[in-house]
Design a protein around this motif. Structure first.
Motif, short mmCIF file in Angstrom:
data_model
loop_
_atom_site.label_atom_id
_atom_site.label_comp_id
_atom_site.label_asym_id
_atom_site.label_seq_id
_atom_site.Cartn_x
_atom_site.Cartn_y
_atom_site.Cartn_z
N ALA A 39 -9.90 2.65 -1.66
CA ALA A 39 -8.44 2.71 -1.68
C ALA A 39 -7.96 4.14 -1.44
CB ALA A 39 -7.91 2.18 -3.00
N ALA A 40 -8.63 5.12 -2.05
CA ALA A 40 -8.23 6.52 -1.86
C ALA A 40 -8.44 6.95 -0.41
CB ALA A 40 -9.03 7.41 -2.80
N ILE A 41 -9.56 6.56 0.18
CA ILE A 41 -9.81 6.90 1.59
C ILE A 41 -8.78 6.25 2.48
CG2 ILE A 41 -11.46 6.55 3.48
CD1 ILE A 41 -13.70 6.91 1.39
N THR A 42 -8.42 5.01 2.18
CA THR A 42 -7.41 4.30 2.98
C THR A 42 -6.06 5.00 2.90
OG1 THR A 42 -8.57 2.22 2.61
CG2 THR A 42 -6.26 2.08 3.30
N VAL A 43 -5.67 5.42 1.70
CA VAL A 43 -4.38 6.12 1.54
C VAL A 43 -4.38 7.42 2.35
CG1 VAL A 43 -2.97 7.38 -0.14
CG2 VAL A 43 -3.80 5.08 -0.68
N VAL A 44 -5.48 8.16 2.31
CA VAL A 44 -5.57 9.41 3.07
C VAL A 44 -5.48 9.14 4.58
CG1 VAL A 44 -7.12 11.32 3.68
CG2 VAL A 44 -6.81 10.68 1.29
N LEU A 45 -6.19 8.14 5.05
CA LEU A 45 -6.17 7.84 6.49
C LEU A 45 -4.80 7.37 6.96
CD1 LEU A 45 -9.63 6.08 6.97
CD2 LEU A 45 -8.95 8.35 7.75
N VAL A 46 -4.16 6.49 6.18
CA VAL A 46 -2.84 5.99 6.57
C VAL A 46 -1.81 7.11 6.51
CG1 VAL A 46 -0.98 4.42 5.90
CG2 VAL A 46 -3.34 3.61 5.96
N THR A 47 -1.88 7.96 5.50
CA THR A 47 -0.96 9.09 5.41
C THR A 47 -1.15 10.03 6.59
OG1 THR A 47 -1.01 8.94 3.00
CG2 THR A 47 -0.22 11.01 3.94
N GLY A 48 -2.40 10.29 6.96
CA GLY A 48 -2.67 11.12 8.14
C GLY A 48 -2.16 10.50 9.41
N LEU A 49 -2.31 9.21 9.56
CA LEU A 49 -1.81 8.52 10.74
C LEU A 49 -0.30 8.61 10.84
CD1 LEU A 49 -2.44 6.65 13.16
CD2 LEU A 49 -2.19 4.74 11.61
N ILE A 50 0.39 8.42 9.73
CA ILE A 50 1.85 8.53 9.72
C ILE A 50 2.27 9.97 10.03
CG2 ILE A 50 3.89 8.40 8.22
CD1 ILE A 50 2.54 5.98 6.88
#
Length: 61
Positions: A39-50
């Protein structure tokens, strides 16, 4: 094992075999930890994408 049934008009119906039903086991502490890491990795990746999308869209003004 297939179950074939013929209706009155002679058409053949083939029904799927139903899978065996079982209960799920509760996640262990290791599983829960792995879920939190994913979940933490997903949040970081989605935040970076945005952030990349916002940065790319703001350059043409």
């Amino acid at each position: 094992m297939n179950k074939y049934i013929k209706d009155d008009d002679g058409r053949l119906n083939n029904f799927a075999v139903e899978p065996r039903i079982y209960t799920a086991d509760a996640p262990s502490k290791a599983d829960k930890r792995n879920y939190l890491i994913m979940a933490a990795i997903t949040v970081v990746l989605v935040t970076g994408l945005i952030a990349v999308a916002v940065a790319a869209s703001g350059t043409s003004t």
